[in-house]
Write a protein that holds these residues in place. Sequence first.
Motif, mmCIF file in Angstrom:
data_model
loop_
_atom_site.group_PDB
_atom_site.id
_atom_site.type_symbol
_atom_site.label_atom_id
_atom_site.label_comp_id
_atom_site.label_asym_id
_atom_site.label_seq_id
_atom_site.Cartn_x
_atom_site.Cartn_y
_atom_site.Cartn_z
ATOM 1 N N ASP A 131 -38.202 39.445 44.701
ATOM 2 C CA ASP A 131 -39.272 39.052 45.623
ATOM 3 C C ASP A 131 -39.747 37.632 45.379
ATOM 4 N N ALA A 132 -38.973 36.875 44.595
ATOM 5 C CA ALA A 132 -39.327 35.475 44.358
ATOM 6 C C ALA A 132 -39.159 34.685 45.651
ATOM 7 N N PRO A 133 -40.102 33.800 45.985
ATOM 8 C CA PRO A 133 -39.985 33.039 47.239
ATOM 9 C C PRO A 133 -38.862 32.016 47.198
ATOM 10 N N GLU A 134 -38.376 31.695 46.012
ATOM 11 C CA GLU A 134 -37.269 30.750 45.875
ATOM 12 C C GLU A 134 -36.307 31.318 44.839
ATOM 13 N N SER A 135 -35.513 30.474 44.227
ATOM 14 C CA SER A 135 -34.534 30.952 43.252
ATOM 15 C C SER A 135 -35.218 31.737 42.144
ATOM 16 N N PRO A 136 -34.742 32.956 41.849
ATOM 17 C CA PRO A 136 -35.430 33.797 40.862
ATOM 18 C C PRO A 136 -35.223 33.359 39.424
ATOM 19 N N GLY A 137 -34.403 32.379 39.159
ATOM 20 C CA GLY A 137 -34.190 31.927 37.794
ATOM 21 C C GLY A 137 -32.979 32.584 37.150
ATOM 22 N N TYR A 138 -32.702 32.138 35.939
ATOM 23 C CA TYR A 138 -31.535 32.639 35.222
ATOM 24 C C TYR A 138 -31.796 34.049 34.693
ATOM 25 N N LEU A 139 -30.720 34.804 34.487
ATOM 26 C CA LEU A 139 -30.797 36.140 33.890
ATOM 27 C C LEU A 139 -30.310 36.033 32.448
ATOM 28 N N ARG A 140 -31.203 36.257 31.509
ATOM 29 C CA ARG A 140 -30.883 36.029 30.104
ATOM 30 C C ARG A 140 -30.456 37.316 29.414
ATOM 31 N N LEU A 141 -29.401 37.224 28.608
ATOM 32 C CA LEU A 141 -28.937 38.333 27.774
ATOM 33 C C LEU A 141 -29.338 38.141 26.318
ATOM 34 N N GLY A 168 -33.335 37.486 49.848
ATOM 35 C CA GLY A 168 -33.798 38.286 48.728
ATOM 36 C C GLY A 168 -32.718 39.058 48.013
ATOM 37 N N GLU A 169 -31.442 39.003 48.455
ATOM 38 C CA GLU A 169 -30.353 39.736 47.812
ATOM 39 C C GLU A 169 -29.354 38.740 47.235
#
Length: 848
Positions: A295-305, A531-532
């Motif tokens: 639901d982020a209005p822009e890029s949701p950011g990186y996914l960290r492991l 959003g996807e």
Amino acid sequence: MRVRMTVMAGLATLAGSLGLYPLFEKASWFWAGFGAVLAVSGGGLLARRLRTPAPVGLMFGLAALLLYLNLAFAGGEAWLGVVPSPESLRHLGELADEGWRAANRYAAPVPLVPGIAMLAAAGIGLVAVLVDLLAVRLRRAAPAGLPLLAMYSVPAAIREDGVSWLAFGIGAFGFLALLMADAREQVGGWGRTVATRRRPREVPLAGAQPPPGDPADRPDASALAASGRRIAAGTVAVAVLLPAAVPGLHPRGVFGVGGGSGPGTQTVTTPDPLVSLKRELTRLDDSTVLTYRSDAPESPGYLRLYALDRFDGDRWTYSPLKSSSKDRLTGDRALPSPPGLTVAPSREVTTEVRVRPEVRNMTFLPVPYAPAKVSIKGDWRVHGPSLMIYSLRDSAGGRSYTVKSLIPQPTAGQLAASGPYPPEVVAQYTAVPKNVPPQVRKLAADVTAGSATALTQAVRLQRWFTISGGFTYDLSAPAPQHGSDLVDFLLHSKRGYCEQFAAAMALMARILGIPSRVAMGYTPGSEVKPGEWVVRSRDAHAWPELYFEGSGWVRFEPTPSGAAGQGTAAAPAYSQPAISTGGGPEEQTTQAPDPSSPDAGSTTAPAGPRHRNDEGAGGATGAQEEDDGGFPAAGWLAGILLVLMLMAVPMTMRIFTRWRRWAALAASAAGTPTPAGTSAPDPAGEAEAARRKRTPDPAGTVEPANGTRAPDPAGAAHAAWQEMRADALDHGLEWRASDSPRAAARRLGELLEMDAPSVQALTRIARAEELARYSRTRAFEPAERLRADVRTVREAFAGSVGRRTRWRARLLPPSTMAQTRTALRTAGDRALDVTARVNDLPSRLRRR
């Protein structure tokens, strides 16, 4: 035929194949391998029944394996369901390609898709071919253990747990049974013993002899056999029990019971996170790893492991995680607050993630930093200082979970005005090994010279890597293994991918006194709908995180992005302020977009769907798996050309044999003309030349007056006769070796409907052969006439048979096939003779 040894070789192969069980999810792979072993054993028995040499027997086994694979996996496209056809072979090639791609995509245990099942059956079948060749055909049972051992090496190299003691024991017993069967056959080959010991229960009649094969006439080897079985059982027991009993050798304890640290605190151990990074980046299929909604209005950011906080001078890794039951994610439990995030604003983002079922051994969850709450089924835990989400036993593959994250939104002014670092952060995240080369320390100082704040230093480092340093993004660069590799990357080659860029910037930041660590995970991926998002294997990434008091851990991006770098990487807005060289406060300067960033010119992402920069607008089409279409056209053309060349070998050999026969006559007739000299003629020489012109020489050749030698008439007759015999065999005509030339010609003339010229040509060839055999003083037919007669007779043979026989005579002439079998048999006998001499060489040297 050695039926017993064939059965034992097949059983040993099946017993050894049990060691492959850790590689597959289902057990049906064993039955595919069972059928392959049966087919190979049948092919070996047939080859030995026909008494073919060892190389031909090997081809029989491979052919039987191909027929089985064709029947089991491509029967619908095969001729009569069994005979390989172009369509069935193409289907097998597609299955092999599918299986190879699936094996590279999945981690063990892999799902048993048809391609993987076919590769498993083919692999077990090839091992069966080698075992049958060594143990049964060449009578070398001991070396047959090498291909059996190869099957155990595959799961041992892929799986950390290796192979269970039970599977190893069954395979070892199978190999020992093969050795005992071979030894029994070798001992039995010596026949009956001279001295026998009769059993008390038998009293033979006076003068009676025991019948052949009677048990009383055999040596009593029961004690030796029992000793051999005890030794074999003891050897296997020691091999299985001793390693299992050594403390620390098995992480799960003896036979998998025990191990670990009990119900209290446990140490979390995983493979090196950076080991698989390059493999993910260089995957050709670029398979989908996960999909998510945000639901982020822009890029949701990186996914960290992972958060790698330790640098040992060579590589980055994370400190050992001490896990206990208090770290479990239960119910609506909130996670610990992000370290250091006290002043900067943050935005709450909800992300719904679905990991593809094909993903294996993902024991850490990819989440946007910093996670505040995670809803997922299973035993998942959190590491408070780094906020890594992990599991001791579960995998994220096929799972769906929801993450609520607090995304830090610091401004450049807040980062520049950050306060002093806490002592515990400085102690852990600024430690630098003493073996870091001084060139790297000097380089960090030179790049950031004149910077007044930690933010300015970080921004200068990022711009140096992405713009002014002359670095190139290159996936072919080797992964850094030693400190010297880092020096080479920074000072010489300046070529690498995200691992080198992230590791180098984090180290240089620590040298400057900025707390830093290396994070690993995935970039945001590609947005396919509003959003996807879709994350693929090539979105795997590593980046540095730097600590600023009041904002916590914030991301920087030193890796080049776009088409010339990491496609979906993007530098955050706070890392792109204009740099003041006068030492004033950076928060008062205006922001200048970084030209290396895809977001240049705007601090927010543009509206509308986003795609991979290296794929264009049509690059992301959803979470569908991509298909590369199997083998390329060039591969198929090369395969077809190879098949055509192999099919042309018999025809080419027949043409070459025919040419060689007549070329030998021409070579024997080649001579040097008498040179025209200026000396006076020799009367004696002229008389001798006239005599030789009138009288044939003992070899049957006549030398003309011009000094050249005519072809050998007897040789021409023999060549014509051999050619006619080969043509008769090629066209399926009966040829009796006991017939005289005249009788053979008469029988062929009666058998075939030949016209008058063909009958005359056949008669002349037979008459020339009779004269060459029994009389060397009569006149012969000229060689050219005999050659023309052979062509006439060949055409008569072809006109007297059907079309199928005629084409077989052209493409697969039986005379050449018989010649090839004889040559292969001779070569095989010579190879066996050489092998026997090599085996006997040590004994001969000892006798000397």
